[in-house]
Write a protein that holds these residues in place. Structure first.
Motif: not given
Length: 323
Positions: A89-91, A114, A116-118
């Motif tokens: 997940t992004e977290n 990338k 996902i923003g992880t």
């Protein structure tokens, strides 16, 4: 080949790998610090990925992180491409391990990570590699040579990666203020966890299993109580139920040399009047230290009013796994 040859070759491997570990000091730089900070700030979990030998090392790094206060797990890059990317997940923070930095299975999942923003941390032996360039943070584990004489089998490089993983895990452990009690909570099944978690209240004999006689008892009555309860001792209590003394198998052996009548003499005449006691919340490992220091085989556990609430002996500690 003979024994000397094998020993010589073994020493050469150790020297090569020691040099590789020593060389890691130069890479404890801002990249290392920023990687640690990113993991420290992570609101989710550290997801470790790696192929082949790097994957095996990654699994161990993930396990070390998880057991020292940094939630982490390992994901196989090949499986990630077939559904396991859903675990990320992004977290989270992804720690991607590849000595070359060009492992195809890893590079194939980077675009999704990338998207996902992880945050991505790369641990490679090549700061100019594709993986290193794509990552927000890079931890270098470059080695001068492998211990393998062919220069092919991952040896020094995997050792260096493992050691750098330990450096990260322990740095995070200290930053989080992780304690021995915290460590024990993640290791309850092992002997280490037992030494850090098990208390006397967990293993002591209580209630009807607690050997106790009044100060008015005769020696023979104390012996009967000791025989029935099987702990090799009995507490001796006054009229208020407070501990007045203790009588043990050792005391019995000592009085047999004297002119003692076990049928008519009272227990107060032969008991130990100032016995060593413990509280129920004492760690079992600490109780063991007390017993070894005092050279005794058993302990009476008392409450704040000095009333016996339990008893145990070395056999109980042995059964619990502390000894």
């Amino acid at each position: 080949m003979n024994s000397e040859n094998f020993i010589t070759l073994g020493n050469k491997v150790l020297e090569t790998e020691l040099a590789a570990v020593e060389g890691l000091k130069q890479y404890l730089d801002t990249g290392f610090a920023s990687a640690c900070q990113t993991m420290f700030d992570c609101q989710g979990k550290v997801v470790v990925v790696g192929m082949g030998k790097s994957g095996h090392i990654g699994g161990k790094i993930a396990a070390t992180l998880a057991s020292t206060g940094t939630p982490a797990f390992f994901v196989h890059p090949g499986e990630a491409s077939h559904g396991d990317l859903g675990m990320i997940t992004e977290n989270d923070v992804v720690l991607a391990i590849s000595n070359s930095g060009e492992t195809g299975e890893l590079l194939a999942i980077i675009p999704v990570i990338k998207r996902i923003g992880t945050p991505l941390i790369a641990m490679t032996g090549n700061p100019e590699s594709t993986l290193a360039q794509l990552a927000e943070h890079h931890v270098c584990v470059k080695v001068e040579q492998e211990a393998c004489p062919l220069g092919l089998a991952p040896t020094s490089s995997t050792t260096a990666t493992l050691v750098m993983g330990d450096a990260i895990a322990v740095a995070l452990l200290n930053a989080r203020g992780f304690t021995a009690d915290d460590f024990a909570l993640s290791h309850p099944g092992g002997s280490l966890g037992k030494r850090l978690l098990l208390r006397l209240s967990d293993i002591m004999h209580t209630g009807e299993r607690l050997p106790v006689v009044p100060t008015s008892a005769l020696i023979k009555e104390a012996l009967v109580e000791m025989s029935e309860k099987g702990l090799g001792m009995t507490a001796v209590c006054d009229e208020q139920g407070k501990l007045a003394g203790i009588f043990t198998d050792g005391d019995l052996r000592r009085i047999l040399d004297g002119k003692i009548d076990i049928h008519h003499d009272g227990i107060v005449s032969v008991m130990t009047k100032t016995p060593t006691t413990a509280q129920a919340d004492l760690l079992a490992a600490e109780a063991l230290n007390v017993m070894e220091e005092k050279k005794i085989n058993g302990l009476i556990v008392v409450d704040e009013q000095n009333q016996p609430v339990g008893a145990l002996n070395l056999q109980d500690l042995l059964k619990s796994g502390v000894l």
